[in-house]
Scaffold this motif. Structure first.
Motif, mmCIF file in Angstrom:
data_model
loop_
_atom_site.group_PDB
_atom_site.id
_atom_site.type_symbol
_atom_site.label_atom_id
_atom_site.label_comp_id
_atom_site.label_asym_id
_atom_site.label_seq_id
_atom_site.Cartn_x
_atom_site.Cartn_y
_atom_site.Cartn_z
ATOM 1 N N GLU A 1 0.833 -1.211 0.000
ATOM 2 C CA GLU A 1 0.000 0.000 0.000
ATOM 3 C C GLU A 1 0.869 1.263 0.000
ATOM 4 O O GLU A 1 0.573 2.229 -0.687
ATOM 5 C CB GLU A 1 -0.904 0.034 1.237
ATOM 6 C CG GLU A 1 -2.129 -0.825 1.128
ATOM 7 C CD GLU A 1 -3.174 -0.275 0.138
ATOM 8 O OE1 GLU A 1 -3.224 0.940 -0.072
ATOM 9 O OE2 GLU A 1 -3.926 -1.086 -0.412
ATOM 10 N N ASN B 1 0.926 4.095 -2.777
ATOM 11 C CA ASN B 1 0.679 5.504 -2.442
ATOM 12 C C ASN B 1 1.768 6.402 -3.027
ATOM 13 O O ASN B 1 1.491 7.502 -3.501
ATOM 14 C CB ASN B 1 0.634 5.708 -0.922
ATOM 15 C CG ASN B 1 -0.669 5.200 -0.316
ATOM 16 O OD1 ASN B 1 -1.678 5.083 -1.017
ATOM 17 N ND2 ASN B 1 -0.653 4.884 0.962
ATOM 18 N N HIS C 1 -7.087 7.673 -1.799
ATOM 19 C CA HIS C 1 -6.725 6.305 -1.412
ATOM 20 C C HIS C 1 -5.747 6.330 -0.229
ATOM 21 O O HIS C 1 -5.809 5.471 0.646
ATOM 22 C CB HIS C 1 -6.088 5.604 -2.627
ATOM 23 C CG HIS C 1 -5.969 4.128 -2.463
ATOM 24 N ND1 HIS C 1 -6.864 3.246 -3.030
ATOM 25 C CD2 HIS C 1 -5.071 3.379 -1.788
ATOM 26 C CE1 HIS C 1 -6.504 2.023 -2.716
ATOM 27 N NE2 HIS C 1 -5.425 2.071 -1.959
ATOM 28 N N THR D 1 -7.859 5.314 5.245
ATOM 29 C CA THR D 1 -7.258 3.983 5.360
ATOM 30 C C THR D 1 -7.725 3.236 6.621
ATOM 31 O O THR D 1 -6.949 2.493 7.220
ATOM 32 C CB THR D 1 -5.711 4.113 5.399
ATOM 33 O OG1 THR D 1 -5.362 5.069 6.410
ATOM 34 C CG2 THR D 1 -5.161 4.547 4.061
#
Ligand SMILES: Cc1cc2nc3c(=O)[nH]c(=O)nc-3n(C[C@H](O)[C@H](O)[C@H](O)COP(=O)(O)OP(=O)(O)OC[C@H]3O[C@@H](n4cnc5c(N)ncnc54)[C@H](O)[C@@H]3O)c2cc1C
Length: 543
Positions: free
Chosen positions: A355, A359, A396, A400
């Protein structure tokens, strides 16, 4: 020669969290830290929501909330061509004082930079009085002597070398971990994602020098794409600028000063306090320990800071390992416990590392846009398009909850599956579920407390229904006979019963669900499985 139950190498946030959690469980330890404890360049500043739930158990939420970081400082992320240039987009976030916990938790994430957070952890560790903190003491090497570990340390203060004996050793010694290296544990992944230069500079008047207002982070995108970020590191006068794709050798001081003026879009007086050239990496250790020696935090996984997962993942490691060490020291933990640490925590690091890298790619996604800074209709159209696409992509990273609360120990040898299908892994959305392996969900109780406040240092059996009256007694008997700390909590609260999904739910000392069911045909086998004595394939299955 003093022998400690646990020797921790490294007094970064993960080593301190482990020492503190152990002390909270009544276990003493020694922490060796090669520096004098001064934090020259704070790295982390976001304490995630799950870490704050741990802080709640430890009783230090108040300290975090009362750190010097201003509670009224807005947390917006702003996308700009420069601080005095065009604003491309903005994701608004309230200040810490105005923000509220989401329904899924009694806590919320907090902004508390490392030079405020580490001292909070340190004071908490010291207050508990069970930890010997030795600064300016470096681990040189160690050997596993079978029933204990012998560590060689050099004491920078006195110039002496010596030995420390401990039952277990945990390397919380960061990305270049000597403990991991000596264990011969390789790391897999990418050794360089980008070369980055971080600079901390001081300017008490920066907010007045531009028209974008107070914000937590500015991401600077110009005609060549994303090249820098500026973060309000203490919400007052100190700022951290990162030049995201620097040359491999980093930037010189002169280049750094030029870059600060370019990002702000004007000349102005400032003090450069420190410059760090570093590499973003994407690396995970093959395993998290061997014999009596474990690794945790950056020693086990190294990720891009994009997302703020690094320390929070490491605190998760510490909380998972701490009760297992207690169980091993107390003689009630079985041989599956050490191995369960890797099995449970490594997949979480794998997900978080992935992730974090994704990112980073999202942050670098705007390519070249030659007209981006033009004061023309074409320039305006480019800015609108780039701003909208970037804002969409970056959401995004900003949302989280699924990452922080939805992690599960699906493959764990010490969790008893209940046969329900695995829900999808989601990064933003969190759906409270008490499926074994999950974090036991937060539900507000009739008296205003959280279910999380029920989970203590040992196991907790939640009895949520009237049926199966002999189940609590069977668990209590099995636990007592094995020296396992277990408490039964009876609740007549329909909402808890509904979310927890079974009349009986066994919650581990780290707040994860170990087992749930309607009756326990063999409570003893379940207790043996969750304390790491029975291996997978044993008769301990849900009933
Ligand atoms: C710019 C930036 C921003 C970040 N922001 C966030 C964020 O918002 N949230 C988040 O969760 N994470 C963030 N991170 C990541 C986070 O800072 C790290 O994951 C975290 O510091 C790791 O903690 P640790 O205790 O495992 O290791 P470290 O913080 O690296 O501490 C290791 C300690 O071990 C000591 N040590 C090393 N070797 C020895 C030895 N041989 N003997 C004795 N002592 C030794 C070192 O001196 C050090 O104090 C960020 C990182 C960066 C670079």
């Amino acid at each position: 020669m003093t022998e400690y139950p646990i020797l921790i190498v490294g007094a970064g946030p993960v080593g301190l969290a482990l020492a503190g959690d152990l002390a909270w469980r009544g276990i003493s330890s020694c922490v060796v830290e090669r520096s004098d404890g001064t934090i020259e360049q704070p790295r982390m500043d976001m304490v995630g929501i799950r870490s704050m739930e741990h802080a709640r158990r430890w009783g230090i939420v108040h300290d975090v909330e009362n750190s010097p970081y201003p509670r009224d400082y807005p947390q917006d992320n702003v996308y700009v061509t420069s601080l005095t240039g065009w604003e491309l987009g903005r994701e608004r976030f309230p200040s810490m004082g105005d923000d509220r916990p989401p329904p899924a938790s009694p806590q919320k994430r907090e902004r508390c930079p490392q030079d405020m957070f580490d001292p909070i952890l340190r004071r908490w560790v010291e207050r508990q009085g069970l930890t010997e903190l030795r600064f300016r003491t470096e681990l040189a090497g160690f050997r596993d002597a079978g029933d204990h570990v012998v560590a060689e340390v050099s004491d920078h203060a006195g110039g002496r070398t010596g030995e420390i004996h401990a039952r277990y050793l945990v390397g919380c010694d960061g990305a270049a971990s000597r403990v991991r290296e000596q264990l011969g544990i390789p790391m897999q992944g990418k050794t360089v994602l980008t070369n980055t230069t971080n600079v901390i500079f001081r300017d008490p008047d920066l907010v007045e020098r531009h028209d974008k207002g107070r914000a937590y982070r500015f991401i600077v995108i110009d005609t060549e794409g994303t090249w820098a970020t500026i973060v309000a590191i203490n919400g007052r006068d100190r700022w951290r600028m990162s030049v995201v794709q620097a040359p491999p050798d980093g930037l010189t001081r002169t280049e750094v000063e030029t870059a600060i003026r370019r990002a702000v879009g004007r000349d102005f007086p400032f003090d450069v306090l420190s410059i760090t050239n570093w590499k973003r990496r994407e690396l995970i250790a093959d395993r998290y320990g061997k014999g009596r020696v474990f690794i945790a935090g950056d020693a086990a996984h190294v990720m891009s800071p994009t997302g703020g997962f690094g320390m929070n993942t490491g605190i998760g490691d510490a909380v998972d390992l701490s009760w297992k060490l207690e169980a091993l020291l107390g003689g009630w933990g079985g041989s599956a416990l050490p191995e369960s640490y890797t099995v449970e925590r490594k997949p979480i690091a794998e997900r978080n590392v992935r992730e974090a890298s994704a990112n980073l790619n999202r942050m670098l996604s705007p390519g070249e846009n030659p007209s981006l800074c033009d004061d023309t209709p074409e320039g305006a159209a480019t800015r609108a398009r780039v701003g909208a696409e970037f804002a969409e992509a970056m959401r995004h990273e900003w949302y989280t909850l699924g990452i922080h609360l939805g992690y599960r120990y699906d493959e764990s040898p010490i969790v008893v599956p209940d046969g329900t299908p695995a829900p999808p892994v989601e990064h933003a959305r969190y759906v409270p579920r008490a499926r074994p392996g999950s974090r036991a969900p937060h539900v507000v109780l009739a008296d205003g407390r959280s279910t999380l406040d029920l989970f203590g240092r040992g196991f907790t059996l939640l009895a949520l229904g009237a049926q199966g009256g002999d189940v609590p007694a069977a668990f209590e008997r099995a636990a007592r006979g094995r020296g396992v700390p277990l408490r039964v909590v009876t609740l007549d609260e329909p909402q808890v019963r509904e979310i927890y999904g079974a009349p009986f739910v066994l919650v581990r000392p780290d707040g994860h669900v170990a087992w749930r069911g309607g009756s326990a045909t063999d409570a003893a086998a379940i207790v043996d499985r969750v304390r790491g004595v029975l291996r997978v394939g044993s008769p301990a299955t849900a009933s």
